[in-house]
Write an enzyme that holds these catalytic residues in place. Sequence first.
Site, PDB file in Angstrom:
ATOM      1  N   GLY A 254      -0.672 -17.967  18.740  1.00  0.00           N
ATOM      2  CA  GLY A 254      -1.868 -18.647  19.598  1.00  0.00           C
ATOM      3  C   GLY A 254      -2.124 -18.386  20.992  1.00  0.00           C
ATOM      4  N   PHE A 255      -1.182 -18.523  21.702  1.00  0.00           N
ATOM      5  CA  PHE A 255      -1.365 -18.105  23.215  1.00  0.00           C
ATOM      6  C   PHE A 255      -2.274 -18.699  23.892  1.00  0.00           C
ATOM      7  CE2 PHE A 255      -0.349 -13.897  20.550  1.00  0.00           C
ATOM      8  CZ  PHE A 255       0.978 -14.290  20.698  1.00  0.00           C
ATOM      9  N   ALA A 525       8.624 -28.627  22.899  1.00  0.00           N
ATOM     10  CA  ALA A 525      10.151 -28.891  22.882  1.00  0.00           C
ATOM     11  C   ALA A 525      10.510 -30.203  23.833  1.00  0.00           C
ATOM     12  CB  ALA A 525      10.795 -27.777  23.676  1.00  0.00           C
ATOM     13  N   ARG A 657      18.120 -28.070  29.349  1.00  0.00           N
ATOM     14  CA  ARG A 657      18.854 -27.892  28.176  1.00  0.00           C
ATOM     15  C   ARG A 657      18.162 -27.017  27.158  1.00  0.00           C
ATOM     16  NH1 ARG A 657      21.129 -32.829  24.475  1.00  0.00           N
ATOM     17  NH2 ARG A 657      22.592 -31.785  23.444  1.00  0.00           N
ATOM     18  N   LEU A 659      17.852 -25.750  23.634  1.00  0.00           N
ATOM     19  CA  LEU A 659      17.961 -26.140  22.112  1.00  0.00           C
ATOM     20  C   LEU A 659      18.416 -25.418  21.186  1.00  0.00           C
ATOM     21  CD1 LEU A 659      14.623 -28.422  21.977  1.00  0.00           C
ATOM     22  CD2 LEU A 659      17.004 -29.177  22.477  1.00  0.00           C
ATOM     23  N   THR A 663      16.571 -18.652  19.339  1.00  0.00           N
ATOM     24  CA  THR A 663      14.880 -18.899  19.234  1.00  0.00           C
ATOM     25  C   THR A 663      14.535 -18.927  20.616  1.00  0.00           C
ATOM     26  OG1 THR A 663      14.999 -21.438  19.166  1.00  0.00           O
ATOM     27  CG2 THR A 663      15.051 -20.210  17.245  1.00  0.00           C
ATOM     28  N   GLN A 667      11.811 -16.292  22.452  1.00  0.00           N
ATOM     29  CA  GLN A 667      10.628 -16.894  22.958  1.00  0.00           C
ATOM     30  C   GLN A 667      10.389 -16.130  24.419  1.00  0.00           C
ATOM     31  OE1 GLN A 667      10.245 -20.925  22.976  1.00  0.00           O
ATOM     32  NE2 GLN A 667       8.009 -20.766  23.140  1.00  0.00           N
ATOM     33  N   GLY A 733       7.980 -21.485  26.921  1.00  0.00           N
ATOM     34  CA  GLY A 733       6.993 -20.662  26.427  1.00  0.00           C
ATOM     35  C   GLY A 733       6.107 -20.021  27.356  1.00  0.00           C
ATOM     36  N   GLU A 734       5.594 -20.720  28.664  1.00  0.00           N
ATOM     37  CA  GLU A 734       4.767 -20.026  29.349  1.00  0.00           C
ATOM     38  C   GLU A 734       5.611 -19.158  30.455  1.00  0.00           C
ATOM     39  OE1 GLU A 734       1.187 -21.889  28.040  1.00  0.00           O
ATOM     40  OE2 GLU A 734       3.276 -22.629  28.117  1.00  0.00           O
TER      41      GLU A 734
END
Length: 772
Positions: A254-255, A525, A657, A659, A663, A667, A733-734
């Site tokens: 998506g971004f 998250a 933290r 998770l 992954t 990311q 993510g960012e």
Amino acid sequence: MSESNFFDFAAPAGGVVGQPLDRIDGRAKVTGAARYSAEYPLGGLTYGVFSTSSIAKGRIASIDTTLAMKEPGVLAVFTHLNLPKVAKMPDSPERNNSWSPGQSFLPLMSDEIFYSGQPVALVVADTFERATHAASLVRVSYQAEMPVAGIVDPRAEVYEAKAVQGGRMPGRTRRGNPQAALEQAPVRVTATYTHAMNHHNPMEPSATTAVWEGDRLTVYESTQGVTMTQSALSDMLGLPRDKVRVVTQFLGGGFGCKGSSWPHTVLTAQAARAVGRPVKLVLTRRQMFTSVGHREDQRQTITLGATKEGKLTAILHEKTSSTSMFDEWAESNGKVISMLYECPNFETSYKIARANIMTSTYTRAPGEAPGTFAIECAMDDLADQLGIDPLEIRLRNYAERDPSNGQAWSSKSLKQCYARGAELFGWSKRNPKAGATRQGRYLVGMGMASATYPVHNSQGMARVRIFSDGHAVVQSGATDMGVGTYTVMTQVAADALGLPVERVRFELGDTTLPTAPLSGGSVTAGTVSSAIFMAAQDAKRKVLELASGNKTSPLFGAKPEDITVENGRVFLTKNPAKGETYAAMLEHARLTDIEGSGAGRYGGGYTSPGVNADSKGQGTEKYSMHSFGAHFCEVHVDPELGRVRVTRWVGVHAAGRILNAKTARSQVLGGAIFGIGAALMEATHRDPSWVRYTNADLGDYHIPVSADIPDMQVEFIDEHDSHINAMGVKGIGEIAMVGVAAAVANAIFHATGRRVRELPITPEKLMGAGSV
């Protein structure tokens, strides 16, 4: 049950949270079992295809659909003349509407043309091929006018914005007296940085499949937020929210372009209602450039004032960018410049120019990514002017509190990121002289940059059901954009419930599930994991109440603080022999299942039990909440051809933290690659006369491929933040993209001695660099 007094069952040692668990949805994706929004097999399905404008400004003089309607299999051709009007037009994005419209203009509602590629007709047919052919037969005559291309156009009118980024930031922010401080500063650095327009280009194009059953609408939508899309359709179609269902079980990237509600979604729903059959519409790659926003083209001018020791005394920043003819939207670049380094005097201002383009939108790290390109390159130039190491100049200006508001950090491990990144990269071996290091014919450069991203306040809900056979179903209406939400939330639920991973199923992506926030701004998250944790506490409390009130149970009279849950068995922590399984407790109560629910908060408003809290559990101190990190980059530059290759990369981040180690690493790699693309390749080009995109495909819009990227080293600093949320989780993510372009540009400057301030840094800007 509030977050400040939840029952804290002891977590089992060696839990799965943080472990590099393989993706739970991985097999479904590689085998094709995962269904994306355009892949639902529905009875009577029809296909929608847009016919789009060939001009960028004007009006439709006439439109002839006769030939299209004569084609076999065509059910309807909708234009502004016959498409039913919506109940409510979308608001402008700067009004900060709860459902985040991408733009206020809705095509096919009038004869106005505001941008090239704007939909002028929607053809619905029984096959995709027939719809595509019929769309090519729609004949349109225009009253064309001269379009404006934006800040690149000398005819564009530039004016100061009142607010930017959806109204979230004022058009001008100031602290201290930066002008006076600059006049007194013994050292100054001034430069202008230019950014090309960028488009998101996720692998999955945006798609809508709309199905009506009476007055109920189901939409299978490629969106970052099912609740947002539900609200948008409810408002625009005049339907109660419970009459609209939105499903997004898998998303192919998506971004940001799928983080707002765009016209194609409601238009598809309108067409489906009109023809009385399900309609599927998938945007073409070219239409992705003219349908779902972009990162705006922009210029930034930044001036630093400093002491001879490199201590910042003033920062002055101005940004100018293009917006649409009907909305005012701009990234708020100045907010990251305002807080990244200690500086008593600061000012940022924004100017915009209207253009015949659609409204720009959120793109990964909106504001932070381009903002750090300016400040981080300027910091390197300041270091070079003073003969100070780039890492040292950042340490000398390290902010112990947030300079923008004076608040303490909830946690900040940036110094640790610097130190670990420099160690892994071998920064101490860097020759301080620019253009002095070679490897064969190539110039070699090393650069670095800081990274940060704020915590955006968010809240979401989750539901947990423990069944009598010992398995659990966990639900939240979140979106997995492909980064691992299915997996990490399963891990959180497994640990919180004391169950093996294989006995937990996590469900998401449906408005029939508990409400979760939009998957954007790095909030998923932190919000959803906290909601699941809280719901698990609620479910465990209810199960324990069953046992503690049963005189025949070994847990009779037990209190939550006395209990540990492991492998589906609840037992006394001090006497593990006394306990029983979830299944046994539910069986004794003659229940098939028991349900818990919880609200999770991320950012402001959350206070850990007993941590800076008053008697009501309310926070007594406000904190500035951010993730931090550092990028280190090595490049090889061909001095004759100007070609740049990134040859080494190290990224170290502190994001609370983690998770899932696997992954999370993936990311961060993706974000860094995204940033390398913006630094070296990505640019959307427009014809200045017709204001049409000339490279609206993946053949000419260049993005990195595997051969462009070296092996990349990523690490995380172990960081504990008791203020951020119930899980201590920050978003990643960012931040993975923030500072990346600057690190690449700084490495190129170190390799060549030539500072390039225009993105992307393409070969023609560096040819002959070896002569510098």
